[in-house]
Write an enzyme that holds these catalytic residues in place. Sequence first.
Site, PDB file in Angstrom:
ATOM      1  N   HIS A   1       0.692  -1.237  -0.054  1.00 22.44           N
ATOM      2  CA  HIS A   1      -0.462   0.253   0.006  1.00 22.44           C
ATOM      3  C   HIS A   1       1.014   1.012  -0.446  1.00 22.44           C
ATOM      4  CE1 HIS A   1      -3.676  -2.639   1.182  1.00 22.44           C
ATOM      5  NE2 HIS A   1      -2.778  -3.086   2.413  1.00 22.44           N
TER       6      HIS A   1
HETATM    7  C1  BDR Z   1      -2.510   0.202   5.311  1.00 18.93           C
HETATM    8  O1  BDR Z   1      -3.284   0.147   6.643  1.00 18.93           O
HETATM    9  C2  BDR Z   1      -2.005  -0.653   7.399  1.00 18.93           C
HETATM   10  O2  BDR Z   1      -1.778  -1.754   7.837  1.00 18.93           O
HETATM   11  C3  BDR Z   1      -0.382  -0.634   6.059  1.00 18.93           C
HETATM   12  O3  BDR Z   1       0.582   0.022   6.832  1.00 18.93           O
HETATM   13  C4  BDR Z   1      -1.410   0.845   5.554  1.00 18.93           C
HETATM   14  O4  BDR Z   1      -1.048   2.096   5.776  1.00 18.93           O
HETATM   15  C5  BDR Z   1      -3.850  -0.659   4.642  1.00 18.93           C
HETATM   16  O5  BDR Z   1      -4.759  -0.743   4.521  1.00 18.93           O
END
Ligand code: BDR
Length: 314
Positions: A244
């Site tokens: 992400h």
């Molecule tokens: C987001 O949530 C976190 O677990 C990850 O680092 C990312 O920023 C994805 O949903």
Amino acid sequence: MTSTARSIIVDTDPGQDDALAILLALASPELEVLGFIGVAGNVPLDLTTRNIRVICELAGRTEVPVYAGANRPIKRALVTAEHVHGSTGLDGAVLPEPSMELQSQHGVDFLVETVLNRPENSVTLCSLGPLTNLALALQKEPRIAPRIQELVMMGGGFFEGGNITPAAEFNIFVDPDAAKIVFESGIPITMFPLDCTHQALTSAARIAAFRALSSRVGDACAGWLEFFERFDEDKYGTDGGPLHDPNVIAYLLQPDIYGARFINVEVETESQLTLGMTVADWWQVSGKEPNVTYVRDVDADAFYKLLLERIALL
Ligand code: BDR
Ligand code: CA
């Protein structure tokens, strides 16, 4: 860093994907990282601020200041994600405890002071976790809003649904009240929702390419991605898991690999069923003013190529 480098503040809750985003920023001469601010999210604040310093030391960039921000959401109890990231938040690579000190100034004060003291529209905020710090900064000093060049953030989702509830993505779900304040602030926002990041999947070949760098940083990245993949393979039924947060930084370097629309996005803060949902008016049917550049597509090959090339420099 070059003389025309873009000045950024990275607000983050590492997190293996945050770690790759931080490394990408530190490896890129087009960007000047003014500081990192930790926020409570994937793991509690003491661990996210520890993890930021672990990553800075791995990159050999101990001169970049690290601040502790908010240790809990504005109104609600903290929800964490050890089930995704492991108990340290950075499971997958064994790295030394950091010796770098945290700054004594609170992260929210650093944010306010930096935006007020630097020229208007010269500071970009990169948010990789819950939006608590920025919302607190806006409450404390509303004059920062028109001075911020852009907020580029990972969070939300609409077409893909949620990843922590059926309706909500983790970063927004943790602090929906903060997200609402930010989305209504008038700051130019570019948002990377799950709709985009679920196209940026790891794979055995992509992970092997990091391992083949034969460097400490490459090994750490491969270990983190393997950890992520183990979790996500079952969940998503794909060859790899979504990466992400590095999309936020990659966008600053190569915006042309992304596809977006400028639309209205609102955050649900009341309903139990859909708390933290980001309602994206993709088809512009609401008549409401656009407030967000909503990134829905990425050229995943180009994204991984950029990430690998830059991480090879560390
Ligand atoms: C987001 O949530 C976190 O677990 C990850 O680092 C990312 O920023 C994805 O949903
Ligand atoms: Ca994150």
